[in-house]
Design a protein around this motif. Structure first.
Motif, PDB file in Angstrom:
ATOM      1  N   PHE A 221      48.780  50.374  46.381  1.00  0.00           N
ATOM      2  CA  PHE A 221      50.110  50.878  46.719  1.00  0.00           C
ATOM      3  C   PHE A 221      50.059  52.066  47.674  1.00  0.00           C
ATOM      4  O   PHE A 221      50.954  52.231  48.504  1.00  0.00           O
ATOM      5  CB  PHE A 221      50.896  51.202  45.450  1.00  0.00           C
ATOM      6  N   ALA A 224      49.465  50.248  50.895  1.00  0.00           N
ATOM      7  CA  ALA A 224      50.712  49.591  51.306  1.00  0.00           C
ATOM      8  C   ALA A 224      51.680  50.612  51.889  1.00  0.00           C
ATOM      9  O   ALA A 224      52.369  50.344  52.892  1.00  0.00           O
ATOM     10  CB  ALA A 224      51.351  48.890  50.105  1.00  0.00           C
ATOM     11  N   SER A 228      52.697  50.231  55.770  1.00  0.00           N
ATOM     12  CA  SER A 228      54.132  49.996  55.951  1.00  0.00           C
ATOM     13  C   SER A 228      54.765  51.108  56.779  1.00  0.00           C
ATOM     14  O   SER A 228      55.601  50.850  57.653  1.00  0.00           O
ATOM     15  CB  SER A 228      54.831  49.892  54.589  1.00  0.00           C
ATOM     16  N   SER A 348      48.077  45.454  50.216  1.00  0.00           N
ATOM     17  CA  SER A 348      48.697  46.137  51.351  1.00  0.00           C
ATOM     18  C   SER A 348      48.862  45.229  52.565  1.00  0.00           C
ATOM     19  O   SER A 348      49.757  45.456  53.388  1.00  0.00           O
ATOM     20  CB  SER A 348      47.869  47.365  51.743  1.00  0.00           C
ATOM     21  N   MET A 351      52.428  43.742  52.563  1.00  0.00           N
ATOM     22  CA  MET A 351      53.618  44.576  52.457  1.00  0.00           C
ATOM     23  C   MET A 351      54.393  44.736  53.764  1.00  0.00           C
ATOM     24  O   MET A 351      55.623  44.574  53.779  1.00  0.00           O
ATOM     25  CB  MET A 351      53.256  45.938  51.871  1.00  0.00           C
ATOM     26  N   THR A 354      56.197  41.565  54.329  1.00  0.00           N
ATOM     27  CA  THR A 354      57.302  41.420  53.366  1.00  0.00           C
ATOM     28  C   THR A 354      58.511  42.244  53.812  1.00  0.00           C
ATOM     29  O   THR A 354      59.656  41.766  53.757  1.00  0.00           O
ATOM     30  CB  THR A 354      56.852  41.877  51.966  1.00  0.00           C
ATOM     31  N   THR A 368      63.956  48.608  52.471  1.00  0.00           N
ATOM     32  CA  THR A 368      62.646  49.140  52.855  1.00  0.00           C
ATOM     33  C   THR A 368      62.425  50.512  52.234  1.00  0.00           C
ATOM     34  O   THR A 368      61.374  50.784  51.633  1.00  0.00           O
ATOM     35  CB  THR A 368      62.549  49.257  54.391  1.00  0.00           C
ATOM     36  N   LEU A 371      61.845  50.338  48.604  1.00  0.00           N
ATOM     37  CA  LEU A 371      60.479  49.877  48.336  1.00  0.00           C
ATOM     38  C   LEU A 371      59.490  51.031  48.423  1.00  0.00           C
ATOM     39  O   LEU A 371      58.569  51.138  47.604  1.00  0.00           O
ATOM     40  CB  LEU A 371      60.079  48.780  49.324  1.00  0.00           C
ATOM     41  N   PHE A 375      56.906  52.303  45.571  1.00  0.00           N
ATOM     42  CA  PHE A 375      55.467  52.554  45.727  1.00  0.00           C
ATOM     43  C   PHE A 375      55.098  53.884  45.077  1.00  0.00           C
ATOM     44  O   PHE A 375      54.080  53.993  44.375  1.00  0.00           O
ATOM     45  CB  PHE A 375      55.068  52.604  47.209  1.00  0.00           C
TER      46      PHE A 375
END
Length: 390
Positions: A221, A224, A228, A348, A351, A354, A368, A371, A375
């Motif tokens: 995470f 990710a 991201s 990751s 992500m 996604t 977003t 999210l 995380f």
């Protein structure tokens, strides 16, 4: 005289770790600025060209467990040297055969090499610097961040004086410099004993340990969160009203603060050793940054980027240190690091894609940002679980 020689050996080892780490991102992050020239020149679709950055990240997760086999078969130093050669060669070949199949194949093999080299480097730090692991992990994470920042920023500059194949292939020179320094590194006398002795030792698999799974999920995470943010912070800033140029500046600010955090935060671990406290502090910065993106004005985005940079700068070295804190030998550290990075990078890798799918469906980044908060909540949960011994 002996003390001076020892300092010289340690200094060379630190420099070697820095240069090895510098090689672990440019072959991936140099592709980003060249995506449009590559797509146009090779007549590719957006999904085809996006694989050039998605494939190596996925490979970094899929093949990390091979680090254990490489470490036992060839030893740490020799394995890292071979993998540096592989990164350099597959980066260089892009300049001579700039076709899509070659780019995709090179992305695969570079990702594979990075997947294996990362746990090996952590294991070597654990073995050779047992009392200075935090500081050396700081050097390691700083090198990775610096390599990513330099390649993302300078590849476009190289492109203005050459074509895109040469611009991305030029980063192979970093591996040449790293190999020259790496082969000069002297290993402690006990290394050969350890590396031959472990062949017959059956270590307990970290895959059967719940604490290793907590570390894997934490690493996943935080990774990710990083990938991201790297992918979507600029588009979020543009959606909030920034120009493309200003949004690029916001991303640069975030990565600059991050690499400063990569080296400075681990240096404070000896004085303030509580990993949980540091996790909560840097995640608090990340939370403030996300709330500023949610509710702040355009000017607040700059502060948000700096706060998020602090979070990313602290989370990565902490995630790297977790397996080293838990283990007692280099081989054990290699196994635990390989496991956490294997599952973590696979998590990751999906992500950013996604988030892109959700954005296509909703037309905004509200989900977003939620999210990103999720995380952070998950990282808090897993760090609290890890803080419970036993």
């Amino acid at each position: 005289m002996a003390e001076q020689q020892k300092k010289s050996t340690i200094g060379l080892m630190v420099l070697a770790i820095l240069f090895v780490a510098l090689n672990l991102r440019p072959a991936i992050s140099s592709i980003g600025p060249m995506l449009e020239p590559i797509r146009a020149d090779l007549d590719l679709s957006n999904s085809e060209v996006s694989l050039l950055t998605a494939v190596p990240v996925f490979c970094m997760g899929l093949f990390a467990p091979l680090a254990v086999l490489f470490g036992r078969k060839f030893g740490l130093k020799r394995s890292i040297a071979m993998l540096l050669v592989a990164i350099g060669l597959f980066t260089l070949i892009r300049g001579f055969v700039p076709t899509y199949p070659v780019l995709l194949a090179s992305a695969f093999f570079i990702g594979l090499a990075i997947a294996i080299i990362s746990p090996l480097l952590s294991a070597m730090i654990k073995r050779d610097f047992p009392m200075r692991t935090a500081a050396l992990i700081g050097v390691y994470s700083f090198g990775m961040g610096l390599g990513a920042t330099l390649s993302a920023g300078l590849t476009g500059v190289f492109y203005t004086v050459a074509d895109w194949p040469l611009a991305i292939a030029s980063w192979s020179l970093l591996s040449v410099a790293a190999i020259i320094i790496w082969v000069r590194v002297k290993q402690p006398a006990e290394v050969k004993v350890e590396e031959t002795a472990i062949d017959g030792v059956a270590l307990v698999s970290p895959w059967k340990n719940k604490r290793a799974w907590y570390m894997l999920l934490f690493f996943g995470f935080q990774s990710a969160f990083f990938f991201s943010m790297l992918t979507w912070l600029a588009p979020i800033a543009i959606e909030k009203g920034m120009t493309v140029l200003a949004a690029g500046g916001v991303l640069t600010l975030m990565t600059a603060v991050q690499i400063v955090g990569n080296i400075s935060i681990p240096l404070m671990f000896n004085k303030f050793p509580s990993r949980l406290a540091w996790i909560l502090i840097v995640l608090a910065f990340g939370t403030v940054g996300i709330f500023l993106l949610m509710f702040g004005n355009v000017e607040a985005i700059w502060i948000a980027a700096a706060c998020i940079g602090v979070a990313l700068g602290g989370l990565f070295p902490i995630a790297l240190l977790m397996p080293l804190d838990e283990t007692t030998s280099a081989d054990e550290a290699n196994s635990w690091t390989a496991m956490t990075q294997s599952g973590g990078y696979i998590i990751s890798a999906f992500m950013p894609l996604t988030i892109g799918i959700i954005y296509d469906a909703t037309g905004n980044h509200d989900i977003t940002l939620l999210l990103f908060l999720a995380f952070i909540v998950l990282m808090v949960i897993f760090s609290l679980l890890l803080n419970k011994k036993g």
